[in-house]
Design a protein around this motif. Structure first.
Motif, PDB file in Angstrom:
ATOM      1  N   ILE A   1      -4.114   5.480  12.125  1.00 34.42           N
ATOM      2  CA  ILE A   1      -3.015   6.411  11.864  1.00 34.42           C
ATOM      3  C   ILE A   1      -1.860   5.607  11.281  1.00 34.42           C
ATOM      4  N   LYS A   2      -1.480   5.920  10.039  1.00 43.35           N
ATOM      5  CA  LYS A   2      -0.398   5.202   9.361  1.00 43.35           C
ATOM      6  C   LYS A   2       0.864   6.058   9.406  1.00 43.35           C
ATOM      7  N   LEU A   3       1.860   5.562  10.133  1.00 39.70           N
ATOM      8  CA  LEU A   3       3.129   6.281  10.284  1.00 39.70           C
ATOM      9  C   LEU A   3       4.203   5.647   9.415  1.00 39.70           C
TER      10      LEU A   3
ATOM     11  N   PRO B   1      -1.005   0.108  11.684  1.00 36.96           N
ATOM     12  CA  PRO B   1      -1.529   1.435  12.027  1.00 36.96           C
ATOM     13  C   PRO B   1      -1.868   1.536  13.513  1.00 36.96           C
TER      14      PRO B   1
ATOM     15  N   CYS C   1     -11.444   9.729  16.322  1.00 41.73           N
ATOM     16  CA  CYS C   1     -11.658  11.058  15.756  1.00 41.73           C
ATOM     17  C   CYS C   1     -12.832  11.651  16.528  1.00 41.73           C
TER      18      CYS C   1
ATOM     19  N   ILE D   1      -8.018  14.332  17.074  1.00 42.25           N
ATOM     20  CA  ILE D   1      -7.806  12.893  17.224  1.00 42.25           C
ATOM     21  C   ILE D   1      -7.247  12.613  18.603  1.00 42.25           C
TER      22      ILE D   1
ATOM     23  N   SER E   1      -5.302   9.532  20.676  1.00 41.28           N
ATOM     24  CA  SER E   1      -4.626   8.249  20.471  1.00 41.28           C
ATOM     25  C   SER E   1      -3.427   8.144  21.403  1.00 41.28           C
TER      26      SER E   1
ATOM     27  N   HIS F   1      -0.463   7.747  20.172  1.00 43.06           N
ATOM     28  CA  HIS F   1       0.671   8.288  19.406  1.00 43.06           C
ATOM     29  C   HIS F   1       1.006   9.699  19.891  1.00 43.06           C
TER      30      HIS F   1
ATOM     31  N   GLU G   1      -0.656   9.789   7.353  1.00 44.20           N
ATOM     32  CA  GLU G   1      -1.931   9.444   6.735  1.00 44.20           C
ATOM     33  C   GLU G   1      -2.883   8.912   7.787  1.00 44.20           C
ATOM     34  N   ILE G   2      -4.173   9.195   7.578  1.00 43.63           N
ATOM     35  CA  ILE G   2      -5.206   8.692   8.481  1.00 43.63           C
ATOM     36  C   ILE G   2      -6.334   8.093   7.652  1.00 43.63           C
TER      37      ILE G   2
END
Length: 101
Positions: free
Chosen positions: A21-23, A29, A34, A44, A46, A48, A57-58
């Motif tokens: 996971i790109k924050l 990441p 998933c 998902i 996680s 986060h 973005e993933i």
């Protein structure tokens, strides 16, 4: 769950693949899992904790061994999120808004 109470339009496929996971404003990441994938979205798990409607973005990595398969890169939008009994883990349902090539 019976077909009359299921609200999802697309069939979900159980996966269990790693997802990155790109924050924004975060260098590394976050790694998650998933657990389900469909044509229009995924589930998902996680660490986060997303905001509702957050977009990020993933990259879903192929199952081990990866072979010739490429990761699925996409921009997704959070549609639901709740905490799990496992401390520090959250499950989120995300909608795929764009496939990134």
């Amino acid at each position: 769950m019976d077909r009359m109470t299921e609200r999802r339009r697309d069939r979900r496929i159980p996966l269990g693949c790693k997802v990155g996971i790109k924050l924004k404003n975060v260098a590394a990441p976050i790694v998650g899992t998933c657990v389900e994938l469909s044509v229009g979205g995924m589930t998902i798990r996680s660490a986060h904790v997303p905001c509702m409607d957050e977009i990020f973005e993933i990259a879903v990595l192929p199952p081990e061994p990866g072979g010739v398969y490429q990761p699925l890169h996409a921009r997704v939008q959070v549609r639901r999120c709740h905490g799990l009994a496992q401390a520090g883990l959250y499950e989120m349902g995300v909608e795929i808004v764009e496939i990134i090539k």
